[in-house]
Design an enzyme around this catalytic site. Structure first.
Site, PDB file in Angstrom:
ATOM      1  N   SER A 142       0.809  -1.215   0.000  1.00 39.40           N
ATOM      2  CA  SER A 142       0.000   0.000   0.000  1.00 39.40           C
ATOM      3  C   SER A 142       0.846   1.270   0.000  1.00 39.40           C
ATOM      4  O   SER A 142       0.351   2.341  -0.305  1.00 39.40           O
ATOM      5  CB  SER A 142      -0.934   0.004   1.220  1.00 39.40           C
ATOM      6  OG  SER A 142      -1.845  -1.068   1.154  1.00 39.40           O
ATOM      7  N   ARG A 247      -7.540  -0.806 -12.042  1.00 36.90           N
ATOM      8  CA  ARG A 247      -8.681  -0.776 -11.119  1.00 36.90           C
ATOM      9  C   ARG A 247      -9.989  -0.614 -11.865  1.00 36.90           C
ATOM     10  O   ARG A 247     -11.014  -1.171 -11.478  1.00 36.90           O
ATOM     11  CB  ARG A 247      -8.506   0.377 -10.122  1.00 36.90           C
ATOM     12  CG  ARG A 247      -7.405   0.152  -9.110  1.00 36.90           C
ATOM     13  CD  ARG A 247      -7.009   1.446  -8.414  1.00 36.90           C
ATOM     14  NE  ARG A 247      -5.949   1.221  -7.454  1.00 36.90           N
ATOM     15  CZ  ARG A 247      -5.185   2.179  -6.940  1.00 36.90           C
ATOM     16  NH1 ARG A 247      -5.381   3.452  -7.328  1.00 36.90           N
ATOM     17  NH2 ARG A 247      -4.241   1.891  -6.076  1.00 36.90           N
ATOM     18  N   GLU A 367      -4.430  -4.078  -6.346  1.00 35.49           N
ATOM     19  CA  GLU A 367      -4.681  -2.752  -6.931  1.00 35.49           C
ATOM     20  C   GLU A 367      -5.312  -1.809  -5.911  1.00 35.49           C
ATOM     21  O   GLU A 367      -6.157  -0.981  -6.240  1.00 35.49           O
ATOM     22  CB  GLU A 367      -5.581  -2.837  -8.186  1.00 35.49           C
ATOM     23  CG  GLU A 367      -5.318  -3.991  -9.113  1.00 35.49           C
ATOM     24  CD  GLU A 367      -3.913  -4.049  -9.669  1.00 35.49           C
ATOM     25  OE1 GLU A 367      -3.111  -3.169  -9.355  1.00 35.49           O
ATOM     26  OE2 GLU A 367      -3.617  -4.993 -10.402  1.00 35.49           O
ATOM     27  N   PHE A 387      -3.645   8.755   5.625  1.00 45.10           N
ATOM     28  CA  PHE A 387      -2.852   7.558   5.315  1.00 45.10           C
ATOM     29  C   PHE A 387      -1.781   7.298   6.376  1.00 45.10           C
ATOM     30  O   PHE A 387      -1.342   6.170   6.545  1.00 45.10           O
ATOM     31  CB  PHE A 387      -2.189   7.699   3.949  1.00 45.10           C
ATOM     32  CG  PHE A 387      -3.167   7.579   2.810  1.00 45.10           C
ATOM     33  CD1 PHE A 387      -3.516   6.349   2.286  1.00 45.10           C
ATOM     34  CD2 PHE A 387      -3.748   8.704   2.259  1.00 45.10           C
ATOM     35  CE1 PHE A 387      -4.407   6.236   1.247  1.00 45.10           C
ATOM     36  CE2 PHE A 387      -4.647   8.604   1.205  1.00 45.10           C
ATOM     37  CZ  PHE A 387      -4.978   7.364   0.708  1.00 45.10           C
TER      38      PHE A 387
END
Length: 388
Positions: A142, A247, A367, A387
């Site tokens: 990620s 995606r 993805e 994040f």
């Protein structure tokens, strides 16, 4: 006569004639070439990837949404509908096409030199050459910006060292698009897989995407000429742009797997006798089927809407995240619920449901995990990045 799932939402009226014909051709290919063998491929963990790639090239689906260089130049919606049909067969087959066209070919098409395009794209579109895409690493999925694979200048050459993980097509690929840190920014490299120092051991003992070749990429002093660099992009914008392309295909593809599960469950429930009447005639069964049909139809409508946005050139990465998050999440829920309708028969490869459910565990994650897409959407809604 019972309505089909498509009739329930009148989806056919939203699809153009040429789109419908191509989707029909892909469905025929899946029926003839994939369905008779897919349970065995999944069971043994072996798939004739090179043979299938050549046949998919002849079908015209490899890089079908790209222009020129032997590519069909079809609409994004048409490509999405093809992905839906491919994944109705198996997520691994759609993954082969997605990685070939939306990751490896797209990267060369969007960021490559004219020489790179001429060398690789016609062969890849025809299925004569297979590509893979090296971004994810053992410790960095990620967070691709933390990658440890490095490319260092040595005279006019580049020397690459590092490891990539979970690479679809890796073991059978003729060319790898590899992303690496340089002294400045992340750069992409077109790496012929016969280059000394490159190896791609296959990852075995998977319980998901078993009808798909998954590899580790190992780069040990892989020396490349300056012409191997993708010249038109620097930084993470390059790989992230390619991921957005992949995606998009998943948004449609996941609905194909869900549709196949639901069609199987409806047919099974109609035939299965429980306490002297069909399983389909019970209220609890019909409630399950109705709820799943709603989520499938909504997911297909969302996919078509995003396809039209992409064709108009107005789609945003956040909208792609909406589609990927919703449709993969609903697809795996549908697959699991269909398994309950098939009961014990649902865990065998005599039916496609457990295979789709296992595959969707990977589709849910790759993805961009669901959590990553939630944070992308959260940032779009609040303006705050969460994040870290």
């Amino acid at each position: 006569m019972p309505q089909s799932l498509a009739q329930l939402f009148a989806l056919d009226g939203l699809i153009q004639d040429d789109e419908r014909e191509i989707a029909k051709a892909v469905r025929h290919f899946v029926d003839e070439r994939v369905r008779p063998h897919i349970a065995e491929w999944f069971d043994t963990g072996e798939v004739p990837a090179r043979e299938l790639t050549k046949e998919l090239g002849e079908l015209g689906v490899l890089g079908m949404h790209l222009d020129g260089y032997g590519c069909a130049g079809l609409s994004a919606t048409t490509y999405g509908l093809a992905c839906q049909e491919l994944e109705a067969g198996d997520s691994g087959i759609r993954s082969l096409v997605s990685v070939q066209g939306s990751l490896a070919m797209y990267s060369i098409h969007a960021y490559g030199s004219e020489e790179q395009k001429q060398e690789w794209l016609p062969r890849m579109a025809a299925g004569d050459a297979i590509g893979c895409f090296g971004l994810t690493e053992p410790d960095f999925g990620s967070n691709p910006g933390g990658m440890r694979t490095r490319a260092k200048k040595d005279g006019d050459d580049w020397v690459l060292n590092g490891t990539k993980m979970w690479i679809t097509n890796g073991t059978v690929a003729d060319v790898a698009v590899v992303w690496a840190q340089t002294d400045e920014k992340v750069r992409g490299f077109v790496v012929p897989t016969d280059t000394p120092g490159f190896s791609a051991p296959e990852i075995k003992r998977k319980m998901s995407l078993r009808a798909s070749v998954t590899a580790e990429l190992v780069l040990e002093d892989v020396r490349l000429p300056a012409s191997a660099v993708l010249p038109e992009v620097q930084g993470l914008r390059g790989p992230l742009g390619a991921l957005s392309e992949a995606r998009f295909g998943i948004i449609f593809g996941a609905m194909g797997a869900a549709r196949d599960c639901l069609e199987t469950a409806i047919s099974y429930a109609q035939d299965r006798q429980v306490f002297d009447k069909s399983l389909a005639s019970y209220q609890l069964t019909q409630a399950k089927l109705a709820d799943m049909a709603l989520e499938l139809g909504k997911g297909q409508l969302l996919a078509l809407h995003l396809g039209r946005l992409k064709d108009s050139g107005t789609i945003t990465p956040e909208q792609v995240s909406v589609g990927k998050l919703n449709n993969t999440r609903e697809a795996i829920t549908i697959a699991r619920q269909c398994r309950t309708i098939l009961a014990a028969n649902g865990i065998t490869l005599e039916y496609p449901v457990i295979r789709h459910a296992n595959n969707l565990e990977s589709v849910l994650t790759y993805e961009g995990t669901s959590e990553v897409h939630q944070l992308v959407i959260g940032k779009a809604l609040t303006g705050a990045e969460a994040f870290r």
